[in-house]
Every structure is written in C-alpha cells, then in structure tokens.
Design a protein around this motif. Structure first.
Motif, PDB file in Angstrom:
ATOM      1  N   HIS A  49       0.940  -1.140   0.164  1.00 15.82           N
ATOM      2  CA  HIS A  49       0.333   0.099  -0.040  1.00 15.82           C
ATOM      3  C   HIS A  49       1.014   1.234   0.152  1.00 15.82           C
ATOM      4  O   HIS A  49       0.272   2.772   0.007  1.00 15.82           O
ATOM      5  CB  HIS A  49      -0.842  -0.006   1.283  1.00 15.82           C
ATOM      6  N   GLN A  74       3.412   1.702  -2.246  1.00 15.78           N
ATOM      7  CA  GLN A  74       3.831   2.242  -3.242  1.00 15.78           C
ATOM      8  C   GLN A  74       4.572   3.647  -3.770  1.00 15.78           C
ATOM      9  O   GLN A  74       4.869   3.930  -4.584  1.00 15.78           O
ATOM     10  CB  GLN A  74       3.342   1.499  -4.767  1.00 15.78           C
ATOM     11  N   THR A 128       2.525  -0.525 -10.409  1.00 17.64           N
ATOM     12  CA  THR A 128       1.306   1.181  -9.929  1.00 17.64           C
ATOM     13  C   THR A 128       0.624   0.605 -11.783  1.00 17.64           C
ATOM     14  O   THR A 128      -0.498   1.173 -11.849  1.00 17.64           O
ATOM     15  CB  THR A 128       1.811   1.873 -10.212  1.00 17.64           C
ATOM     16  N   CYS A 183      -4.202   1.770  -3.727  1.00 20.23           N
ATOM     17  CA  CYS A 183      -4.306   0.304  -3.317  1.00 20.23           C
ATOM     18  C   CYS A 183      -5.433  -0.048  -3.134  1.00 20.23           C
ATOM     19  O   CYS A 183      -6.324  -1.391  -3.059  1.00 20.23           O
ATOM     20  CB  CYS A 183      -3.089   0.199  -2.847  1.00 20.23           C
TER      21      CYS A 183
END
Length: 456
Positions: free
Chosen positions: A306, A308, A356, A425
C-alpha cells in the motif's frame, strides 16, 4: 509447464531489453571513426584514442570527447543522432500501443526483435552519417514495439503481486546492466576485432532471442488473442488522472539522467580537470545502487504494497537532492556520490510505479497492457529526446549549476503529487470503468461473459 513458459518469456523480454540498451550504448567507442570521416579525415582504429572503451554508461558524452575544433553544426548532428532513437520512439509509441492491444504481445515483440536485428546489422556496415542516422532511427522503431510489448507481456503473465514487481524489477536491472556494460564491451571488441564485430555479436544474440520467442509462442499457434478483451484506447488512458500522475513522475525522474549525460563531461573537465578515464567511469559505479534500489523496492512492495506511492515519492526526493549536490562536487570521488543517488532514486520510482500502471489498468479499465506501457515509454522518450539536444544549450545560456538546481527542484516539487496515488491500492476491480459504464455495451468475449454474469 505454464510457470516454466512464463519464466522463459521473461528471459526473452530481459534479453530484448538488454540488447536494446546495449545497442544504444555500444556505438560510444566507435563513433569517432565516423566523425573523422565527417571531418574529411581517415577512419581507423586510431581514431577513438580519447576513450574508446570507457564510456561507462555515458550514452551522450560524445560531443565532449572531440577536439575543441568541433563545429557547431557537427555538434548538432551528433545530438540529433543520439536523440533520433527517442524521437522516433516517441512518435511511434501511440500506434504501437494500440496495435499491441489489438493483436496481443508476442507478435509485436517478435516484430520489434526483427527490426532491432535489422538495425544492428545496419550499424555493422554503416560507413557514413546518413546510414548511422537511419540505423539509429530504425532502432527507435524496433524499441517502440519490443520494449512496450515486452513490459506489457511481463505484466500480463505475472498478474499477481509480488511476482509482478519482481519480474518488472528484473527487467529494469537488465536495462541498467545493458547501458553500463555496452561501452566496455564495444571498446574491447572494437580494439581487437574491428568495429563491425560488436554489432554482429549483438545481431546474433537478437536472432537467437527471436527464435526462442518463436518456439515459445508461435504466431497463430494459440487462440489466446481471441479470448482477450478489447483494450482501453490509449487516448482514454492518457486522460486518466492516476495514469497521468505516474507518467509525469516517470518523465520527471529521468530528466536529470538524460540532461546530465551530455553535459557532465565538459563540466568535469572545466571545473576539476578530470581525465578521460575519470569521465568514462563517471556512471559505472551507479549500476550497483540502481540494482540495490530495485531489490529494496521489490522487497518493500512485497511487505507493504500500500506504500508504492511513498517509494516513488521518496525516490523523487532523493533524485532532487542528489541533482542539487552535483555542482558542489570538487573531484571525481565526490561526483560519484550524487550520481549514485540519482540512479538509486530512479530505481525506486521505476520499480514502484511500473507495476502501479498495470494495477491501475486492472481496476479502472481493461486488463490489456500495451497502451499503458506505451504511455510509460513515451514518458522516458520525452526525457531522452530532449537531453542530447536541449541540455547543452541550457548550460550555455544559464549555467551547469542552474540546470541541476532546476532539475532537482522539479523532482522535489513533483514528489508530493504522488500523494494522489495514496488510495490506489484500496481500489477493487468492481470499480472498473468498464463495469460502471455499462451503456457502452460489451466489446469482446471477456466483456460479454461479464455482462451475461451480471444479467444472470
């Protein structure tokens, strides 16, 4: 068997990315031959006496290695030669991404390898600037297909985390290694075997890589394409605010690297009296922090997926601080430290944000990745198309210190923008734009099945 096949496909993609970046850099030790011909002199092994094997990853340092008599027109020609790959890649990527979404990943990857093989062979037998320019531009065309299709293929085959981050991290490490290993590789072979041998070796490896891809995924051998959904058009992906933020970060974080490579050699010689070997080895130590950054980000992403966005923001802050420190360096040892910081930060940003992009497509659009990684390639190409042409002019008009402070400030200011990705996320596939806009109707087998399930 499926796991073994996807590992072999990962190997094919990594070799393709390695070859592309080696071909981008291997010309560093031998281009003085062509410059001698452009000046009306004689080409030969003695031409690159200033540094034929110590490029160390400086893909755009060539103008700084020539005698001061180099004319302005010649500098422009050299800058255009090195920018031509990124320029053509920038133009072709929107088309290649759309094509990849329509026909699948393997065929464009194979086509890209074929074009890279042709480009490498053209480099081997080039004898003048025009042929070199054609070969470099041809490489940009091949990269637009091979790089985009390869990264998209990895994202497709490694659909689950953290395997996707590990696979993309491996690909990024191959890109870095190819850029840094190519100049010594080309220099040694050029010195002892002639200027054609480095290109012929790369052409053979490219041919073998294409044959392996043919064996793993022969065109028309499966019906996989028929079962793929219709990908979201690239223009719709470009206006997605989350994807736009990621693309902006990828372009911004690569600007310091793209702009320093053509300018740092002259600055080192003027400000600290650096020798040729010091200029050549400037970027070589940066390979190790780059690989370390990839490894650290992959491990952190596996433990804390979570965050990133935070890894990307941290990387941009490190890049910004390191860029600002470059003008303060007074010797070769000092300048290595901020350059390592820049490459470490780039590794954090790339390794965090490339997966992502795939996740954003999964949850907001359709899980087809050609167009979204074409957007990523466009972001890189913007930086590397401008670098060889614009950076020298900025240094001439504003100064080297101002260039670095501007690039550092841009990265530091952009880092907080990644807060926009903080809640990515938490998105679920049910939030997919394709599922919400039901009035568009199904556009492929996948959508049709989903529509029938909802009706049921």
């Amino acid at each position: 068997e499926a796991r073994r096949q996807r590992r072999l496909l990962l190997l094919v993609v990594c070799v393709a990315l390695l070859l592309d970046n080696m071909l981008y850099m291997v010309i560093v030790p031998i281009i003085p031959d062509y410059i001698a011909v452009m000046r009306g002199g004689a080409a030969g092994p003695s031409a690159p006496a200033g540094g034929n094997g110590s490029g160390g990853g400086n893909r755009s340092l060539l103008p700084a290695r020539y005698p001061p008599a180099t004319g302005g027109n010649e500098d422009v020609q050299i800058g255009v030669l090195f920018a031509s790959k990124a320029m053509l890649q920038l133009l072709v990527n929107p088309l290649s991404g759309t094509l990849i979404d329509r026909v699948g990943y393997e065929v464009p990857l194979l086509a890209g390898l074929g074009i890279l093989f042709l480009s490498t062979t053209t480099f081997a037998f080039a004898e003048n600037y025009a042929t070199l320019f054609a070969a470099r531009s041809l490489q940009g065309l091949g990269s637009a297909f091979a790089d985009t299709a390869g990264i998209a293929l990895i994202a497709d085959r490694y659909a689950e985390e953290p395997a996707r981050s590990r696979a993309l991290g491996t690909a990024l490490a191959c890109i870095s290694f190819g850029s840094l290993a190519a100049p010594p590789f080309g220099g040694v072979l050029y010195e002892f075997a002639g200027k054609r041998v480095p290109f012929l070796v790369l052409a053979c490896v490219c041919l073998l890589d294409g044959l392996l891809l043919l064996a793993l995924a022969p065109p028309g051998g499966t019906g996989a394409r028929a079962n793929m959904p219709v990908g979201t058009p690239i223009h719709r992906l470009m206006i997605d605010p989350y994807i736009a933020v990621v693309a902006g970060a990828l372009a911004t974080c690569n600007i310091p690297l793209a702009f320093l490579e053509p300018t740092i050699a002259n600055w080192m010689k003027e400000s600290m009296g650096a020798s040729e070997w010091e200029v050549g080895l400037t970027w070589l130590p940066a390979f190790f922090p780059h690989v370390l950054g990839v490894y650290v980000t992959v491990r952190l992403a596996a433990a804390y997926p979570h965050l990133q966005w935070f890894y990307g923001a941290l990387g941009m802050a490190i890049i910004g601080a390191s860029s600002c420190l470059v003008p303060a360096c007074r010797n070769f040892g000092q300048v290595i430290i901020p350059l390592c910081g820049i490459c470490f930060g780039i590794a954090l940003v790339d390794t965090a944000l490339l997966p992502t992009l795939a996740f954003l497509v999964d949850v907001r659009h359709v899980s087809v990745y050609g167009s979204v990684y074409a957007i990523a390639d466009i972001s890189y190409s913007v930086a590397y198309a401008l670098g060889p042409i614009v950076a020298g002019q900025i240094v001439h008009t504003m100064g080297f210190a101002q260039l670095n402070l501007g690039m550092g400030l841009a990265n530091v200011l952009y880092a907080p923008v990644l807060l926009f990705l903080k809640n990515v996320c938490q998105m679920k596939p049910s939030h997919s734009e394709r599922n919400i806009l039901l009035e568009e109707g199904p556009k492929g087998l996948y959508d049709t099945i989903k529509m029938e399930e909802r009706k049921g």
